[in-house]
Design a protein around this motif. Sequence first.
Motif, PDB file in Angstrom:
ATOM      1  N   LYS A   4      61.568  27.249  56.427  1.00 23.74           N
ATOM      2  CA  LYS A   4      61.840  26.096  57.291  1.00 23.74           C
ATOM      3  C   LYS A   4      61.540  24.793  56.561  1.00 23.74           C
ATOM      4  O   LYS A   4      62.057  23.731  56.915  1.00 23.74           O
ATOM      5  N   ASN A   5      60.716  24.881  55.532  1.00 24.55           N
ATOM      6  CA  ASN A   5      60.353  23.684  54.774  1.00 24.55           C
ATOM      7  C   ASN A   5      61.520  23.108  53.982  1.00 24.55           C
ATOM      8  O   ASN A   5      61.427  21.974  53.497  1.00 24.55           O
ATOM      9  N   LYS A  49      48.734  31.239  45.773  1.00 28.30           N
ATOM     10  CA  LYS A  49      49.958  31.913  46.203  1.00 28.30           C
ATOM     11  C   LYS A  49      50.391  31.434  47.591  1.00 28.30           C
ATOM     12  O   LYS A  49      51.579  31.228  47.846  1.00 28.30           O
ATOM     13  N   LYS A  50      49.416  31.253  48.489  1.00 26.44           N
ATOM     14  CA  LYS A  50      49.727  30.772  49.839  1.00 26.44           C
ATOM     15  C   LYS A  50      50.304  29.362  49.774  1.00 26.44           C
ATOM     16  O   LYS A  50      51.275  29.040  50.477  1.00 26.44           O
ATOM     17  N   LEU A  55      54.948  25.122  49.324  1.00 25.39           N
ATOM     18  CA  LEU A  55      55.477  24.015  48.533  1.00 25.39           C
ATOM     19  C   LEU A  55      56.842  24.270  47.913  1.00 25.39           C
ATOM     20  O   LEU A  55      57.649  23.342  47.782  1.00 25.39           O
ATOM     21  N   VAL A  56      57.125  25.517  47.513  1.00 20.18           N
ATOM     22  CA  VAL A  56      58.397  25.793  46.829  1.00 20.18           C
ATOM     23  C   VAL A  56      59.605  25.467  47.707  1.00 20.18           C
ATOM     24  O   VAL A  56      60.511  24.738  47.279  1.00 20.18           O
ATOM     25  N   PRO A  57      59.675  25.964  48.960  1.00 20.33           N
ATOM     26  CA  PRO A  57      60.827  25.586  49.799  1.00 20.33           C
ATOM     27  C   PRO A  57      60.877  24.082  50.061  1.00 20.33           C
ATOM     28  O   PRO A  57      61.966  23.492  50.099  1.00 20.33           O
ATOM     29  N   LEU A  58      59.716  23.464  50.233  1.00 22.70           N
ATOM     30  CA  LEU A  58      59.677  22.014  50.448  1.00 22.70           C
ATOM     31  C   LEU A  58      60.230  21.297  49.222  1.00 22.70           C
ATOM     32  O   LEU A  58      61.033  20.357  49.342  1.00 22.70           O
ATOM     33  N   GLY A  59      59.822  21.735  48.039  1.00 19.92           N
ATOM     34  CA  GLY A  59      60.306  21.143  46.807  1.00 19.92           C
ATOM     35  C   GLY A  59      61.793  21.323  46.618  1.00 19.92           C
ATOM     36  O   GLY A  59      62.493  20.413  46.143  1.00 19.92           O
ATOM     37  N   ILE A  60      62.306  22.493  47.003  1.00 20.88           N
ATOM     38  CA  ILE A  60      63.749  22.746  46.902  1.00 20.88           C
ATOM     39  C   ILE A  60      64.516  21.740  47.753  1.00 20.88           C
ATOM     40  O   ILE A  60      65.520  21.165  47.329  1.00 20.88           O
TER      41      ILE A  60
END
Length: 274
Positions: A4-5, A49-50, A55-60
């Motif tokens: 959702k990020n 890892k959490k 952060l990864v989807p937010l960064g994408i």
Amino acid sequence: MDWKNIYRGLLMGVTDLIPGVSGGTVAFVLGIYARLLEAISGLFSREWKKHIGFLVPLGIGIVAALLIFSRLIDYLLESHLAPTQFFFMGLIIGVIPFILRQAGAKQNFKANHMIGLIVVAILLASLAFIKPDKAAAPITSLNIQTFFLLFFSGWLASMAMLLPGISGSFILLLIGVYTTAIKALKDFNIPLILTIGAGVIIGFIVSSKAIRYLLSNFQHMTYAVIVGLIFGSFFVMFPGVPVGLDLWISIITFLVGLVFSLWFSSEKFTKTSQ
């Protein structure tokens, strides 16, 4: 992964392209501001890892917005400055009631908090009298001097991005590298993008820890400063009173931005977005 990020990142990325609008404000409205600070600060902890999953989807989403909308934003600011700025002014004004609710201003703000709010708002609003040179020739290649200039520009801009009310893009304008950053994104200039991006990442890590400390130890004053920053950013955005047809278009875009922001920051929306 919190996928959702991605849409949250898209919204943050679009606003970070605008001089005067802060992605931190969007994170605040979406209810992920504290989580964002925690995730960035915790990248080098045992629970990395959490935080990566957040952060990864937010960064994408942020990167996608920067690449997709950089041309559109640059065109709107160049060709339709007043209506575009008034739209974002509407967004800023509409966010203020939400921030005041989150801060519990009626119960928690005392005289010293109000003084801090007003002082910060005035200091930021005074930046409206600074006219950055957006026409400065963009940097297109790296040497030692331009590397450090762009790296530390990204660092300073990222610190601004995390603070609601301050725009990282406006900081780039003040430094004189906004045109360089936009052109690098449009032309997909990898060396320049990586240099600015490295500064942004380092700045995020350092400033997130500082902001978390302030929220933990000086919560009410920090909220007062954030509200002051948002009030002040309204004046930074003001492009002057348009004339003719632009005046009516600007009024409409301001109202559209205001209505959208009030809906965007409503309790119903923020609950469903968390």
